[in-house]
Design a protein around this motif. Structure first.
Motif, PDB file in Angstrom:
ATOM      1  N   LEU A 108      -1.599   2.978   6.364  1.00 21.43           N
ATOM      2  CA  LEU A 108      -0.681   2.096   7.089  1.00 21.43           C
ATOM      3  C   LEU A 108      -0.543   0.750   6.376  1.00 21.43           C
ATOM      4  O   LEU A 108       0.553   0.208   6.255  1.00 21.43           O
ATOM      5  CB  LEU A 108      -1.163   1.880   8.534  1.00 21.43           C
ATOM      6  N   VAL A 109      -1.668   0.215   5.892  1.00 23.69           N
ATOM      7  CA  VAL A 109      -1.614  -1.071   5.182  1.00 23.69           C
ATOM      8  C   VAL A 109      -0.794  -0.913   3.898  1.00 23.69           C
ATOM      9  O   VAL A 109       0.041  -1.758   3.567  1.00 23.69           O
ATOM     10  CB  VAL A 109      -3.031  -1.600   4.855  1.00 23.69           C
ATOM     11  N   ALA A 141       2.765  -0.830   4.730  1.00 28.95           N
ATOM     12  CA  ALA A 141       3.242  -2.176   5.074  1.00 28.95           C
ATOM     13  C   ALA A 141       3.543  -2.970   3.801  1.00 28.95           C
ATOM     14  O   ALA A 141       4.595  -3.602   3.680  1.00 28.95           O
ATOM     15  CB  ALA A 141       2.212  -2.915   5.928  1.00 28.95           C
ATOM     16  N   CYS A 142       2.628  -2.917   2.830  1.00 26.52           N
ATOM     17  CA  CYS A 142       2.831  -3.640   1.574  1.00 26.52           C
ATOM     18  C   CYS A 142       4.046  -3.089   0.841  1.00 26.52           C
ATOM     19  O   CYS A 142       4.819  -3.840   0.238  1.00 26.52           O
ATOM     20  CB  CYS A 142       1.614  -3.490   0.646  1.00 26.52           C
ATOM     21  N   VAL A 194     -12.669  -0.161  -1.209  1.00 28.57           N
ATOM     22  CA  VAL A 194     -13.065  -1.570  -1.229  1.00 28.57           C
ATOM     23  C   VAL A 194     -13.420  -2.068   0.171  1.00 28.57           C
ATOM     24  O   VAL A 194     -14.410  -2.766   0.369  1.00 28.57           O
ATOM     25  CB  VAL A 194     -11.921  -2.445  -1.810  1.00 28.57           C
ATOM     26  N   THR A 195     -12.605  -1.691   1.158  1.00 33.61           N
ATOM     27  CA  THR A 195     -12.800  -2.211   2.515  1.00 33.61           C
ATOM     28  C   THR A 195     -13.902  -1.481   3.271  1.00 33.61           C
ATOM     29  O   THR A 195     -14.584  -2.073   4.098  1.00 33.61           O
ATOM     30  CB  THR A 195     -11.479  -2.100   3.306  1.00 33.61           C
ATOM     31  N   PHE A 196     -14.055  -0.188   2.986  1.00 33.63           N
ATOM     32  CA  PHE A 196     -15.073   0.612   3.676  1.00 33.63           C
ATOM     33  C   PHE A 196     -15.917   1.340   2.633  1.00 33.63           C
ATOM     34  O   PHE A 196     -15.734   2.542   2.402  1.00 33.63           O
ATOM     35  CB  PHE A 196     -14.395   1.622   4.621  1.00 33.63           C
ATOM     36  N   ASP A 222       1.444   6.243  12.706  1.00 34.25           N
ATOM     37  CA  ASP A 222       0.064   6.201  13.182  1.00 34.25           C
ATOM     38  C   ASP A 222      -0.228   7.432  14.045  1.00 34.25           C
ATOM     39  O   ASP A 222      -1.274   8.069  13.900  1.00 34.25           O
ATOM     40  CB  ASP A 222      -0.178   4.918  13.984  1.00 34.25           C
ATOM     41  N   HIS A 261      -5.798   4.190   8.386  1.00 36.64           N
ATOM     42  CA  HIS A 261      -5.570   2.747   8.498  1.00 36.64           C
ATOM     43  C   HIS A 261      -5.109   2.190   7.150  1.00 36.64           C
ATOM     44  O   HIS A 261      -4.151   1.412   7.085  1.00 36.64           O
ATOM     45  CB  HIS A 261      -6.840   2.048   8.969  1.00 36.64           C
ATOM     46  N   CYS A 262      -5.790   2.585   6.075  1.00 41.20           N
ATOM     47  CA  CYS A 262      -5.431   2.068   4.760  1.00 41.20           C
ATOM     48  C   CYS A 262      -4.063   2.561   4.322  1.00 41.20           C
ATOM     49  O   CYS A 262      -3.328   1.848   3.626  1.00 41.20           O
ATOM     50  CB  CYS A 262      -6.512   2.424   3.743  1.00 41.20           C
ATOM     51  N   ARG A 297      -7.884   0.921  -1.493  1.00 38.87           N
ATOM     52  CA  ARG A 297      -8.108  -0.017  -0.386  1.00 38.87           C
ATOM     53  C   ARG A 297      -9.280   0.451   0.457  1.00 38.87           C
ATOM     54  O   ARG A 297     -10.115  -0.348   0.898  1.00 38.87           O
ATOM     55  CB  ARG A 297      -6.882  -0.068   0.528  1.00 38.87           C
TER      56      ARG A 297
END
Lengths: 147, 141
Positions: free
Chosen positions: B106-107, B110-111, B34-36, B126, B103-104, B31
């Protein structure tokens, strides 16, 4: 101007078309108030924010969460002009509400996490990147008119 | 500042993640890449395509280190001492990336956990990841 790939446009539209605003809005805002408690400073007149349970059950928080989420609809309909779309709201948040623009990013992160929890595995890295790009542009636009 | 309740919650969650450390870690890393995309620059010597051996083993290493630290958070500086040296003198990863990875993570959580990743759990993890990142960067300067 922001360039959006076809995948990004489609993904972002998809996320919002499947969005349960009445659930996600309250969840995102209440999560932000719990995870980053200093953000409560802007909600002094919202009543009981004493602990996580109170925040999550607070009807004013819930209502405001829905309002904020629907505020994103504007960007959704004007993806090629998000900066202009939020110019007025940016001025409002700066001059009337005096909100530190860093908070927009915190709320955007919480929204990402709420959406991720609902989508589960389908919230892939590519989907996350597209959604976060959209939110980054929104956050930037909301902070743009501060001076 | 972590309360005793939060420390307990963190230890519980991370213990549950230990058996799937590989999946969680590689998912979070992917993640982040891809995102950063800037974060990929530290991995030019590895194959970081989805489900690659490098990605899986690296993800596992990271999550296991995070889980190990959670067993006694008051001892983070002791537990992370070797990793502090590694990151400061060899890897020299800009600490801004620790935030991006957190952050990733945490995502990914969550998933993985859905509704179980409550706002209280999210806040606790966090806070822990922020503390972990801060200790990790202590020897940088």
């Amino acid at each position: 101007m922001v360039e959006w790939t076809d995948f990004e446009r489609a993904t972002i539209q998809d996320i919002f078309s499947k969005m349960d605003y009445e659930a996600v809005g309250p969840a995102a805002l209440s999560r932000c108030l719990v995870v980053y408690p200093w953000t409560q400073r802007y909600f002094g007149n919202f009543g009981n924010l004493y602990n996580a349970a109170a925040i999550i059950e607070n009807p004013m928080v819930a209502k405001h969460g829905i309002t904020i989420l629907h505020g994103l609809d504007r960007a959704l309909k004007n993806m090629d002009n998000i900066k202009e779309t939020y110019a007025e709201l940016s001025v409002l948040h700066s001059e009337k509400l005096h909100v530190d623009p860093d908070n927009f990013r915190l709320l955007a992160d919480c929204l990402t996490i709420v959406v991720a929890a609902r989508w589960g595995k389908a919230f892939t890295g590519d989907v996350q990147a597209a959604f976060q790009k959209f939110l980054t542009v929104v956050v930037f636009s909301l902070g743009r008119q501060y001076h | 500042m972590l309360s005793e309740k939060e420390k307990k919650l963190i230890a519980e969650i991370l213990e549950r993640l230990t058996p799937v450390a590989e999946d969680i870690g590689s998912d979070a890393l992917l993640r982040m890449f891809v995102t950063f995309p800037g974060s990929k620059t530290y991995f030019s010597h590895l194959d970081i395509s989805p489900r690659s051996a490098h990605l899986l083993s690296h993800g596992k290493k990271i999550v296991l280190a995070i889980a190990e630290g959670a067993k006694d958070i008051s001892q983070l500086t002791v537990t992370l001492a070797p990793l502090q040296t590694l990151h400061a003198y060899q890897l020299r990863i800009d600490p801004g990336n620790f935030k991006l990875f957190s952050h990733c993570m945490l995502v990914t959580l969550a998933c993985h956990m859905g509704d179980d990743f409550t706002p209280v759990a999210h806040a606790a993890i966090d806070k822990y990841l922020s503390a972990f990142a801060a200790v990790l960067a202590e020897k940088y300067r």
